[in-house]
Design a protein around this motif. Structure first.
Motif, short mmCIF file in Angstrom:
data_model
loop_
_atom_site.label_atom_id
_atom_site.label_comp_id
_atom_site.label_asym_id
_atom_site.label_seq_id
_atom_site.Cartn_x
_atom_site.Cartn_y
_atom_site.Cartn_z
N TYR A 73 -7.46 -4.58 -2.82
CA TYR A 73 -7.32 -4.51 -1.36
C TYR A 73 -7.22 -5.91 -0.74
O TYR A 73 -6.84 -6.06 0.40
N GLU A 97 -0.92 2.40 -3.22
CA GLU A 97 -2.23 2.97 -2.87
C GLU A 97 -2.66 4.10 -3.79
O GLU A 97 -3.78 4.11 -4.32
N LEU A 120 0.82 -1.21 0.00
CA LEU A 120 0.00 0.00 0.00
C LEU A 120 0.85 1.26 0.00
O LEU A 120 0.47 2.25 -0.61
#
Length: 116
Positions: A42, A17, A13
Motif C-alpha cells: 500500500y 488490489e 490498485l
C-alpha cells in the motif's frame, strides 16, 4: 478528522488490489509472518501521490500541511491489524502526518481529536 472526497483509485490498485489482497490473505490464513514486500504494498508511490492529491497535501486528521516538513504516512482508516482484507482497499486509505500517526494507535482518531 474531516470528511474527504476520495479521488480516483490509482491505476496500480485498479490493476493489483485483488491480487495483492489474495496473496496477503494466504499469509493471514496460514498464520505465517507476512513479508513487508507483500504487506507493505500500500506504500506504492502512485498510491501515496493520489492520497496527497486528494488531501491537498494535508494530514487527514489534523489538517496540517505535511509535505513541507514530513513525508506523510499512509493510514488505514480501519486498522489493517483488525481488517486485513482492507489493507489495499482504496476507500480505507488516507494520509496523515507522523505525529497523528504515532498518537492514534489502532483507532481511527489521532490523540488530538479523540472524542471526550
Amino acid at each position: 478528522m474531516r470528511s474527504l472526497r476520495k479521488g480516483p483509485k490509482p491505476d496500480i490498485l485498479v490493476e493489483k488490489e485483488e491480487e495483492w489482497t489474495q496473496e496477503l490473505m494466504k499469509y493471514v490464513e496460514s498464520g505465517d509472518k507476512i513479508p513487508d514486500t507483500i504487506g507493505g504494498r500500500y506504500r506504492h508511490p502512485n498510491i501515496k501521490e493520489a492520497l496527497l492529491s486528494e488531501t491537498y497535501s494535508k494530514c487527514a486528521y489534523c489538517e496540517s500541511k505535511i509535505t513541507h516538513i514530513d513525508y506523510g504516512d499512509i493510514e488505514h482508516i480501519e486498522p489493517k491489524s483488525e481488517v486485513r482484507n482492507k489493507t489495499f482497499a482504496w476507500d480505507n486509505l488516507t494520509i496523515g502526518c507522523s505525529k497523528c500517526n504515532q498518537n492514534k494507535g489502532t483507532g481511527i482518531y489521532c490523540a488530538c481529536q479523540r472524542p471526550s
